[in-house]
Write an enzyme that holds these catalytic residues in place. Structure first.
Site: not given
Ligand SMILES: Cc1cc2nc3c(=O)[nH]c(=O)nc-3n(C[C@H](O)[C@H](O)[C@H](O)COP(=O)(O)OP(=O)(O)OC[C@H]3O[C@@H](n4cnc5c(N)ncnc54)[C@H](O)[C@@H]3O)c2cc1C
Length: 600
Positions: A442
């Site tokens: 989220e």
């Molecule tokens: C167990 C689990 C359940 C989930 N459930 C759902 C679900 O039901 N539906 C769904 O759609 N998604 C779901 N997700 C996805 C989840 O919302 C994302 O993993 C999350 O939003 C982060 O995206 P990412 O993993 O691609 O990380 P990334 O976006 O690649 O981020 C990696 C790092 O970079 C940082 N970062 C990225 N962009 C910025 C920025 N603009 N400014 C500062 N820092 C930044 C982040 O804070 C983080 O530390 C789930 C994930 C998990 C692990």
């Protein structure tokens, strides 16, 4: 092994004395939330949490959800039956509109109940939580046909819902979503693409799963302005509501995770066999806008996950500390038999920290929930917009700070257990693992903090931030005018903290425009600073109420004096961190950015 007991006295105190449940119950449509009904709801929820959900928590962790070769997912033993009971008892629709079969109770009451589900079994509650998000989307912008076809079954829990945002290249940045939605000329669309990390994307609880999916239509503009929202049911639904053919969406795999093992996190493939039939929600290209409206509630709920796990970790640590005997406690009778470890001052420090932080986060969250109810239902339009501004400001604090603090609390829970905390059988380690996801999904803490410094602080020149700081000052002044030494001590720390917080606001507002990289480098400390002070503010309010009841000889004196002393501990032990955080906000932005990327 400790059993979960909902902290009912504390919940009632916060609901009635700080969040104003009686006022919320006067809002149009919430007449059923009168104090006796609310008390009955809380009592029943507490029993369900303790007797049904809590015993399954460790089973869910050990067994996990399993995917079979045919793409189906089998939930751990007992979960399906617990879900059936959950729905039969009406918990799924507690706060949902009565016209769709819900009970229409306020968010405030629903928040206390939700906390119990999270405490007892976080992985279980993710299914109702995601269904709630999907219901919200359809109820908010869905066509009358979509509402008619899906909402009643989803509110009843007969069908579950999911939120499909994430793709491998589109996590924090949803502008990168690539899933395609091709119009078929008959009002339907065919979806093609792959979504990852979809919570409860597949399971055996329900006969149908309603996926809410972000995708792009063929001529959509690039970026965030070209994303639309679709309903894609696992089984197609006839116009008379009967289930039809299997849709072209398949669970390709589920993830192996650090925690929440009973929550299946699915990779979903759309359109491998001709396209998944989807129905547009609202208008084309406005999907992300709709998501942002709904996100308030989803982010708030994840904040409540932090509160729930913190309470559970605290209860488990207290039970262990009262049972485990080790060493002689300094300052106690050396001839007495060895006391339990709760007599060691450092164990007290850890338990007080866990307790004070949990109570602070709970109070901040419930007060925000009451404002959500007022923002929707208050008959006075100016009150509605004032409450909405407060809610908008507080959501990143509830989401970001409750979950970040919960990491510390779950870690302290392990520490109180010593070596046994690292061993799975005590359960402390499960909380530590389960809670880790809450700062990530989220929107990560950084994403909350970006929103907080930009839309929530700088956009209005810090107006809402300063108005809330002024409310905090009033509480500090009231505490200072009190004769009681504990209240005076809280007043001094709170007043200092609000001064530091103002200095941080004064720095962030211009820096956001003139030095955005530095402002973003300190956005998380700025968010945490607000969370800490907001907690002190609400505990200070609680201490005032408790002191008033104590002076009048009303209520449970042990409970009330504990409220005052917990607030004092928070003020003396935790609020001093505010000054350090404020210094980091005003001073650490540039130093965070001085090294070149290749120097790392
Ligand atoms: C167990 C689990 C359940 C989930 N459930 C759902 C679900 O039901 N539906 C769904 O759609 N998604 C779901 N997700 C996805 C989840 O919302 C994302 O993993 C999350 O939003 C982060 O995206 P990412 O993993 O691609 O990380 P990334 O976006 O690649 O981020 C990696 C790092 O970079 C940082 N970062 C990225 N962009 C910025 C920025 N603009 N400014 C500062 N820092 C930044 C982040 O804070 C983080 O530390 C789930 C994930 C998990 C692990």
């Amino acid at each position: 092994m400790s059993q979960y007991h909902a902290p009912l006295a504390e919940m009632r105190f916060v609901l009635t004395e700080l969040a104003g449940l009686a006022q919320v119950a006067t809002l149009p449509g919430f007449e059923d939330a009168a104090p006796d009904t609310a008390a009955a709801v809380l009592d029943e929820a507490a029993k369900f949490a303790s007797n049904v959900l809590d015993p399954l928590n460790v089973i869910g962790d050990r067994e996990g959800a399993r995917r079979l070769d045919d793409g189906s997912v089998v939930m751990p033993p007992g979960f399906k039956d617990a879900y059936r009971q959950f729905c039969e008892n009406g918990w799924n629709g507690l706060t949902k509109p009565t016209e769709h079969g819900g009970q229409g109770l306020p968010q405030l009451l629903g928040t206390a109940v939700e906390e119990m589900w999270h405490s007892a079994n976080l992985a279980f509650n993710l299914c109702p939580l995601l269904t709630q998000g999907a219901i919200e989307a359809i109820a908010l912008v869905g066509s009358p046909e979509l509402k008619e076809r899906y909402l009643e079954k989803m509110v009843a829990g007969t069908w579950a819902g999911t939120m499909n945002l994430t793709e491998s290249q589109a996590g924090s940045d949803l502008a990168a979503v690539r899933t395609r939605a091709v119009p078929q000329g008959d009002g339907t669309y065919r979806l093609f693409g792959q979504k990852i990390f979809i919570t409860y994307g597949e399971h055996d609880y329900t006969e149908n799963i309603i996926h809410l999916v972000l995708a792009r239509t063929p001529d959509a503009p690039a970026g965030v302005k070209g994303i639309s929202l679709f309903v894609v049911p696992k089984f197609l639904v006839d116009s008379d509501g009967k289930l039809g053919a299997r849709n072209d969406v398949r669970c390709v795999s589920i993830e192996h995770k650090l925690g929440i093992h009973a929550s299946p996190t699915a990779v979903l493939a759309y359109g491998d066999h001709g396209g998944a039939v989807g129905y547009l929600v609202g208008e084309e290209n406005r999907g992300l806008e709709y998501m942002f409206i709904m996100m308030n509630l989803a982010r708030f709920s994840v904040g409540m996950e932090g509160v729930g796990i913190s309470e559970r970790a605290y209860q488990r640590a207290v039970a262990y500390a009262k049972d485990r005997v080790q060493g002689r406690a300094v300052g106690l009778d050396p001839k007495a038999s060895a006391p339990p470890i709760i007599e060691h001052p450092d164990i007290r420090r850890m338990l007080m920290t866990m307790r004070a932080q949990t109570e602070a986060m709970r109070a901040v969250a419930y007060v925000t929930a009451a404002a959500m109810d007022n923002a929707r239902r208050n008959p006075d339009p100016s009150a509605r917009s004032r409450h909405q501004a407060f809610v908008d400001f507080m959501i990143p604090i509830v989401k970001g700070c409750s979950t970040e603090t919960a990491q510390e609390i779950a870690s302290l829970g392990v520490q109180v257990h010593g070596g046994m905390g690292f061993i799975e059988e005590t359960g402390a380690a499960q909380h530590y693992r389960d809670v880790r996801i809450t700062t990530i999904y989220e929107g990560t803490t950084a994403i909350q903090a970006n929103d907080f410094i930009g839309r929530k602080t700088a956009r209005d020149g810090g107006a809402v931030a300063r108005a809330i700081a002024a409310e905090m000052d009033k509480v500090a002044q009231e505490l200072a005018g009190h004769g009681d030494a504990s209240l005076k001590a809280i007043a001094a720390r709170l007043a200092e903290s609000v001064t530091a917080l103002r200095a941080a606001v004064d720095w962030i507002v211009p820096a956001y425009g003139t030095n955005p990289r530095a402002a973003h480098a300190v956005s998380v400390p700025y968010l945490k600073l607000w969370g800490l002070v907001a907690g002190g503010w609400q505990l200070g309010r609680g201490a005032l109420v408790a002191a008033r009841h104590l002076a009048a000889g009303e209520g449970d004196a042990r409970f009330l004096s504990a409220k005052v002393q917990t607030a004092r501990y928070y003020a003396e032990a935790l609020l001093p961190q505010v000054r350090g955080l404020a210094q980091a906000v005003t001073g650490a932005g540039e130093p965070a950015l001085t090294l070149a990327a290749e120097q790392f």
